[in-house]
Design an enzyme around this catalytic site. Structure first.
Site, PDB file in Angstrom:
ATOM      1  N   HIS A  48       0.906  -1.201  -0.033  1.00 38.35           N
ATOM      2  CA  HIS A  48       0.169  -0.068   0.098  1.00 38.35           C
ATOM      3  C   HIS A  48       0.894   1.255   0.021  1.00 38.35           C
ATOM      4  O   HIS A  48       1.359   1.825   0.995  1.00 38.35           O
ATOM      5  CB  HIS A  48      -0.994  -0.145   1.264  1.00 38.35           C
ATOM      6  CG  HIS A  48      -1.893   1.080   1.114  1.00 38.35           C
ATOM      7  ND1 HIS A  48      -3.036   1.012   1.792  1.00 38.35           N
ATOM      8  CD2 HIS A  48      -1.822   2.396   0.630  1.00 38.35           C
ATOM      9  CE1 HIS A  48      -3.817   2.071   1.953  1.00 38.35           C
ATOM     10  NE2 HIS A  48      -3.029   2.902   0.970  1.00 38.35           N
ATOM     11  N   GLU A  84      -2.571  -1.659  -2.887  1.00 39.66           N
ATOM     12  CA  GLU A  84      -3.706  -1.011  -2.489  1.00 39.66           C
ATOM     13  C   GLU A  84      -3.550   0.557  -2.514  1.00 39.66           C
ATOM     14  O   GLU A  84      -2.617   1.065  -2.260  1.00 39.66           O
ATOM     15  CB  GLU A  84      -3.847  -1.326  -1.025  1.00 39.66           C
ATOM     16  CG  GLU A  84      -3.987  -2.656  -0.721  1.00 39.66           C
ATOM     17  CD  GLU A  84      -4.287  -3.237   0.844  1.00 39.66           C
ATOM     18  OE1 GLU A  84      -3.677  -2.299   1.602  1.00 39.66           O
ATOM     19  OE2 GLU A  84      -4.751  -4.150   1.206  1.00 39.66           O
ATOM     20  N   HIS A 126      -7.552  -7.107   7.156  1.00 42.04           N
ATOM     21  CA  HIS A 126      -7.236  -6.504   8.226  1.00 42.04           C
ATOM     22  C   HIS A 126      -7.453  -6.877   9.595  1.00 42.04           C
ATOM     23  O   HIS A 126      -8.404  -7.175  10.178  1.00 42.04           O
ATOM     24  CB  HIS A 126      -8.014  -5.144   8.219  1.00 42.04           C
ATOM     25  CG  HIS A 126      -7.549  -3.808   8.942  1.00 42.04           C
ATOM     26  ND1 HIS A 126      -6.821  -2.877   8.394  1.00 42.04           N
ATOM     27  CD2 HIS A 126      -7.756  -3.506  10.262  1.00 42.04           C
ATOM     28  CE1 HIS A 126      -6.230  -2.161   9.136  1.00 42.04           C
ATOM     29  NE2 HIS A 126      -6.995  -2.282  10.382  1.00 42.04           N
TER      30      HIS A 126
END
Length: 251
Positions: A43, A73, A201
């Site tokens: 990310h 991401e 997550h």
């Protein structure tokens, strides 16, 4: 079997805290892939606090060499700035197999909510079309229980990623039944709309098995924070193999 994509952001956080190249993000990714991980997730944020643009080409080459997927991401609406050309431009450079779009603000510590999917979604659909034109599969980050999850298909994305942070909190507190029910309902509704389902997550060795047993048809889990933390004690190879063992028992 559900696939494991290892998020190596936390390795980059440690590297960037000191400067230089150690610990080496590419070496960590290769260690995960050698242990059997099915992909790598990153990310790159505009503030460059962990994965940076320069990390992407070697990571793309490493995943290609192993025949697995790179998942990038990011917030497609975050404007370009020095050191960050924008998510679409980054993906144009390396053509990841998957891009996972998140609604993060610039200063957000971590991804902690999904797209609301309310109102006019044309701007989001336009962004999705840009990534699909690069050949990327597009996944949208959504909250479990979002009543509009079917709209992900309307904007042209092919998958959702269920935000599992609330499930992890409920699991740690000792009663995850409601959180699991919300995740399972969201997965089923997405699948009925023709969407694939990912999750991520705060998933860990402690809570992953129960999640996969309760939530049907998860195609991929993206795990980084817990996995890297556990690897401080057991090593990356052993930790990745432990996760693969959980996936094998529940797949």
């Amino acid at each position: 079997m559900t696939r494991l994509s290892v998020n190596v952001n936390k390795v980059a956080v440690l590297r960037n805290s000191r400067g230089g190249r150690e610990p080496d993000v590419l070496a960590a990714a290769r260690a995960c892939l050698a242990a059997g991980a099915h992909g790598i997730t990153v990310h790159p944020r505009p503030d460059r606090r962990h994965i940076v643009a320069e990390d992407l080409p070697p990571l793309a080459a490493a995943t290609a060499g192993y025949g697995v997927e790179l998942n990038i991401e990011g917030n497609p609406f975050a404007p370009p700035r020095p050191g960050y050309p924008g998510l679409l431009a980054l993906c144009g450079q390396v053509r990841p197999a998957q891009v996972t779009l998140v609604p993060d603000s610039d200063g957000q510590l971590t991804s902690d909510h999904g797209f609301a999917l309310e109102g006019d979604l044309q701007a989001l659909a336009d962004q999705v079309a840009g990534f699909r034109a690069l050949g990327c599969r597009v996944s949208l980050f959504v909250d479990a229980g979002n009543p509009r999850v079917e709209r992900v298909a309307e904007v042209g994305a092919q998958r959702i990623e269920i935000y599992t942070g609330p499930y992890a909190v409920a699991h740690a507190a000792g009663d995850a039944r409601a959180a699991l029910a919300a995740c399972a309902d969201t997965a089923r509704r997405a699948q009925a709309a023709g969407l694939g389902v990912n999750a991520g997550h705060d998933l860990s060795q402690a809570n992953l098995g129960q999640f996969l047993a309760a939530v049907p048809g998860i195609e991929e889990v993206s795990i980084g924070h817990a996995l890297v933390g556990e690897a401080l004690y057991a090593g990356l190879d052993a930790t990745v193999r432990a996760y693969l063992g959980i996936l094998g028992r529940t797949g």
